[in-house]
Design a protein around this motif. Structure first.
Motif, PDB file in Angstrom:
ATOM      1  N   PHE A 150       0.841  -1.199   0.000  1.00 49.45           N
ATOM      2  CA  PHE A 150       0.000   0.000   0.000  1.00 49.45           C
ATOM      3  C   PHE A 150       0.875   1.248   0.000  1.00 49.45           C
ATOM      4  O   PHE A 150       1.910   1.280   0.658  1.00 49.45           O
ATOM      5  CB  PHE A 150      -0.903   0.008   1.233  1.00 49.45           C
ATOM      6  N   ASP A 172      -4.975   0.430   2.201  1.00 49.57           N
ATOM      7  CA  ASP A 172      -5.554  -0.544   1.271  1.00 49.57           C
ATOM      8  C   ASP A 172      -5.573  -0.055  -0.171  1.00 49.57           C
ATOM      9  O   ASP A 172      -6.485  -0.371  -0.924  1.00 49.57           O
ATOM     10  CB  ASP A 172      -6.988  -0.912   1.698  1.00 49.57           C
ATOM     11  N   GLU A 173      -4.575   0.710  -0.550  1.00 50.54           N
ATOM     12  CA  GLU A 173      -4.578   1.264  -1.900  1.00 50.54           C
ATOM     13  C   GLU A 173      -3.160   1.252  -2.469  1.00 50.54           C
ATOM     14  O   GLU A 173      -2.208   1.600  -1.762  1.00 50.54           O
ATOM     15  CB  GLU A 173      -5.082   2.711  -1.839  1.00 50.54           C
TER      16      GLU A 173
END
Ligand SMILES: [Ca+2]
Ligand SMILES: [Ca+2]
Ligand SMILES: [Ca+2]
Length: 270
Positions: A150, A172-173
């Motif tokens: 992430f 979460d990216e």
């Protein structure tokens, strides 16, 4: 007369100190040119003779009471380059590595932060971020030898961010295109190998950095360590450029998140 001399000395010392504190730190990392780097968690092809170390109590900028020495949190980092990419590898010692929890801000977990300027001509005395100053938080989640990565790029401190806004702040990216990373377990911690294509740190208004041998840029490195994630618990934080004394530590005492003149530097070499 003695008083006068003392006063002049104090003044000179004060001016000298403030000048050196406001034009990047003297700490520097040399980045050799990359040759055939494979992102697989094995640093066999790396030139690890040039490294930066974060392992000293003076480098703690937050939660000093939670540091149990090098086995708890310490690292070596290496950077290599080609015209299109930065390669960044880390050997992280942590008794409980990669603590990650969905929905937590990445800087309250186990994470690392790269700081860099993509403008080699940037004024080293600048005390505020500009559009070419980057604070990049990286974290990972591991389960049975598989890892997810992430990125969080914090642009909130920049008055004119050149149209490149904060991304990834909720975790979460994966923000970067073509970002590659791999982690391998080692005794007492992990090795983390990564490739960051530099086109990610550019847009129509922000020119892409093209590294060349002999070029120096502002650069710094943080490691964050938490061993048990609970709401309200902040990570222990250590900063490459920091040289703080005493037991009272707050990130504002060495405010690299807002003041690039405190950063160290990175020099690209052949
Ligand atoms: Ca490798
Ligand atoms: Ca730890
Ligand atoms: Ca940890």
């Amino acid at each position: 007369m003695k008083k006068m001399i003392a006063l002049v000395l104090t003044l000179a010392l004060t001016l000298g100190l403030s000048a050196s504190a406001l034009a990047y730190s003297d700490k520097n990392l040399e980045a050799p040119k990359a040759k055939d780097v494979v992102i697989d968690g094995d640093l066999g092809e790396w030139d690890t003779s040039k490294c930066l170390r974060i392992d000293n109590v003076n480098q703690i900028t937050d939660q000093i009471e939670h540091w149990d020495g090098e086995k708890d949190c310490a690292m070596e980092a290496y950077v290599m380059w080609d015209e299109e990419n930065l390669y960044i590898a880390m050997k992280i010692l942590d008794d409980t590595p990669l603590v990650y929890r969905e929905g937590f801000p990445l800087d309250e977990l186990d994470a690392v932060i790269f700081f860099l300027s993509t403008d080699p001509e940037a004024d080293p005395e600048r005390t505020e971020y500009t559009a070419t100053d980057w604070r990049i938080v990286q974290s990972a989640y591991g389960y049975k030898g598989d890892y997810e990565f992430f990125n969080y790029i914090d642009r909130d401190m920049i008055a004119d961010n050149g149209g490149w806004d904060t991304q990834g702040e909720y975790g979460d990216e994966v923000v970067f295109d073509d970002y590659e990373a791999a982690i391998a377990s080692i005794d007492g911690g992990i090795v983390w190998e990564s490739k960051l294509p530099l086109h990610n740190l550019s847009n129509k208004k922000i020119a892409q950095l093209v590294p060349a041998a002999g070029m120096t840029i502002g650069f710094d490195f943080s490691i964050l360590d938490v061993d048990l994630p609970c709401p309200g618990i902040h990570s222990l934080r250590m900063q490459f450029s920091s040289e703080l004394d005493g037991r009272d530590r707050k990130p504002e005492m060495h405010d690299v998140d807002h003041n690039p003149s405190l950063w160290a530097t990175l020099t690209f070499v052949d």
